[in-house]
Design a protein around this motif. Structure first.
Motif, short mmCIF file in Angstrom:
data_model
loop_
_atom_site.label_atom_id
_atom_site.label_comp_id
_atom_site.label_asym_id
_atom_site.label_seq_id
_atom_site.Cartn_x
_atom_site.Cartn_y
_atom_site.Cartn_z
N ASN A 181 -29.46 -43.23 37.05
CA ASN A 181 -29.96 -43.78 35.78
C ASN A 181 -29.60 -42.93 34.57
O ASN A 181 -30.14 -43.14 33.50
N THR B 240 -35.46 -41.59 42.74
CA THR B 240 -34.91 -41.14 41.46
C THR B 240 -36.05 -40.60 40.61
O THR B 240 -37.23 -40.74 40.94
N GLU C 134 -35.49 -53.47 41.48
CA GLU C 134 -34.64 -52.64 40.64
C GLU C 134 -33.86 -53.50 39.65
O GLU C 134 -33.69 -53.13 38.49
N MET C 135 -33.38 -54.66 40.11
CA MET C 135 -32.65 -55.52 39.19
C MET C 135 -33.56 -56.00 38.08
O MET C 135 -33.16 -56.03 36.91
N GLY D 288 -28.47 -54.81 38.18
CA GLY D 288 -29.51 -55.30 37.28
C GLY D 288 -29.04 -55.46 35.85
O GLY D 288 -29.66 -56.18 35.06
N GLY E 229 -34.00 -53.20 35.78
CA GLY E 229 -32.78 -52.67 35.18
C GLY E 229 -32.55 -51.20 35.45
O GLY E 229 -31.74 -50.57 34.79
N ILE E 230 -33.27 -50.61 36.39
CA ILE E 230 -33.06 -49.20 36.73
C ILE E 230 -33.01 -49.05 38.25
O ILE E 230 -33.36 -49.97 38.99
N SER E 231 -32.57 -47.89 38.70
CA SER E 231 -32.59 -47.58 40.13
C SER E 231 -33.84 -46.77 40.45
O SER E 231 -34.18 -45.84 39.72
N LEU E 232 -34.50 -47.13 41.51
CA LEU E 232 -35.70 -46.40 41.91
C LEU E 232 -35.40 -45.43 43.04
O LEU E 232 -36.08 -44.41 43.18
N ARG F 295 -24.97 -50.98 37.29
CA ARG F 295 -25.95 -51.41 38.27
C ARG F 295 -26.03 -52.93 38.25
O ARG F 295 -25.92 -53.53 37.18
N GLU G 114 -37.02 -41.82 37.86
CA GLU G 114 -37.81 -42.97 37.45
C GLU G 114 -38.73 -43.45 38.58
O GLU G 114 -39.90 -43.74 38.36
N GLY G 115 -38.17 -43.50 39.78
CA GLY G 115 -38.98 -43.93 40.90
C GLY G 115 -40.18 -43.02 41.10
O GLY G 115 -41.31 -43.47 41.32
N ARG H 204 -32.29 -43.36 45.49
CA ARG H 204 -30.91 -43.05 45.79
C ARG H 204 -30.75 -43.26 47.28
O ARG H 204 -31.47 -42.68 48.08
#
Lengths: 191, 191
Positions: free
Chosen positions: A138, B63, B45-46, A175, B49-52, A173, B65-66, B54
């Motif tokens: 991210n 991540t 995640e989509m 998303g 809009g972010i990845s939670l 990504r 954020e996660g 790896r």
DNA sequence: ACGTGAGACTTAGAAAATCTCGGTCTACTG
DNA sequence: CAGTAGACCGAGATTTTCTAAGTCTCACGT
């Protein structure tokens, strides 16, 4: 560790219906039909084994249980909304951070994207890199690469410069693949 | 008033996977396959809009954020669970309150149900009444009535005494129609 | 170097949940 | 006494979610 949580849609329907004291109004707010709200609430009541509303011909009334449940549900919704907004601000109005492969950085339209007025609302920063990992972490939202990635689950879009296929790929990504920001960047490149 | 809340199933999958740092283990806890958890998390995640996570071949890592999201989500789940449990204790082990129509109170097996040992774990109290409203207001869980109700959305079950159809109906909220408690009461009557 | 195992991913198709639509009912309202 | 508003029901369509089977990558042991 296991939670006992009823369906979120049911809770949403309950919350909205309780605020409006009307399935019809709640349905309008939620963008569905009144029948759907009615069914959701009924399912919720069944799963809880209690009644949340009294249905009178002229409208709804909360039962004692429904009235007790509502504020707790609203608070939990607020908490979830805040947490979600904090970790992932709504895409609307968000600016992307963009990485540019060193191999393509000099082939780009002059000064792109730094001096591009039309991209200003969509791009926060640009950085020269080709490290796909930065997307997964991210730190970057998208990358302009000179070659196809092999990370299959990333979204990849080939770019045409002056109508000619170039060795240029817009990678994000999944998303973010179809959001306005991505489209704007791609259009700005292809025009 | 509108909330921005991602899908509850997605959040559940995220929460479980984050605790175990494994889709497989999370799937076992949730009683689904690992593929389902993977899809749920990906959808989440989509939508954000972010990845939670790896994804490494040897397992998962959160991540930044996660990791930031997880405690807030857990707290919200706790709050919802507590609120739900407070307003509607899980049906397991719960005792029903039963109303008996005055018209049927004297026709029942002697002393029923006060001195019925087998019903003791399922019935909390008995009260003589035929007021269907008490069910909708959650003051009563079920009623034994001498006539059919006209409240269509209540669940109604005709009872046979000594194998003969009697003017006797077991009426509950739909949510309680098929629970063990209801079945036990009906069986005790019909036997 | 080469199997083997664990864990995650993908895809297609099956299964389940949810929504819409049409029709009915009850109580207010003019 | 219509006419209206709001809720309910059931059937069918649609969307979401799950499963199942196969692929890929990496770690580990021989």
């Amino acid at each position: 560790m296991t939670y006992r949580i009823p369906s979120l849609n049911g809770l949403k329907a309950f919350e909205a219906a309780a605020r409006h004291l009307s399935f019809k109004a709640a349905a309008a707010e939620l963008g569905v039909t009144a029948g759907a709200v009615s069914q959701q609430v009924k399912r919720l009541e069944m799963s809880l084994g209690i009644s949340l509303f009294r249905r009178l011909p002229q409208g709804l009334l909360l039962t004692r249980e429904g009235a007790a449940y509502l504020p707790d549900v609203s608070r939990a919704f607020d908490a979830l909304t805040d947490a979600t907004e904090a970790v992932a601000p709504a895409l609307n109005g968000r600016k992307l951070s963009l990485g540019v492969d060193p191999l393509v950085a000099d082939r780009l339209p002059n000064g792109w994207p730094r001096h591009s007025k039309e991209l200003e609302p969509y791009v926060r920063e640009t950085r020269v890199t080709d490290d796909v990992e930065l997307i997964w972490s991210n730190e970057l939202d998208a990358l302009l690469l000179a070659a196809k990635t092999r990370h299959g689950s990333l979204s990849e879009r080939a770019i045409c410069l002056n109508g000619i296929a170039a060795a240029l790929y817009f990678v994000t990504r999944p998303g973010l693949a179809e959001c306005r920001q991505s489209r704007a960047i791609i259009e700005s490149l292809e025009s």
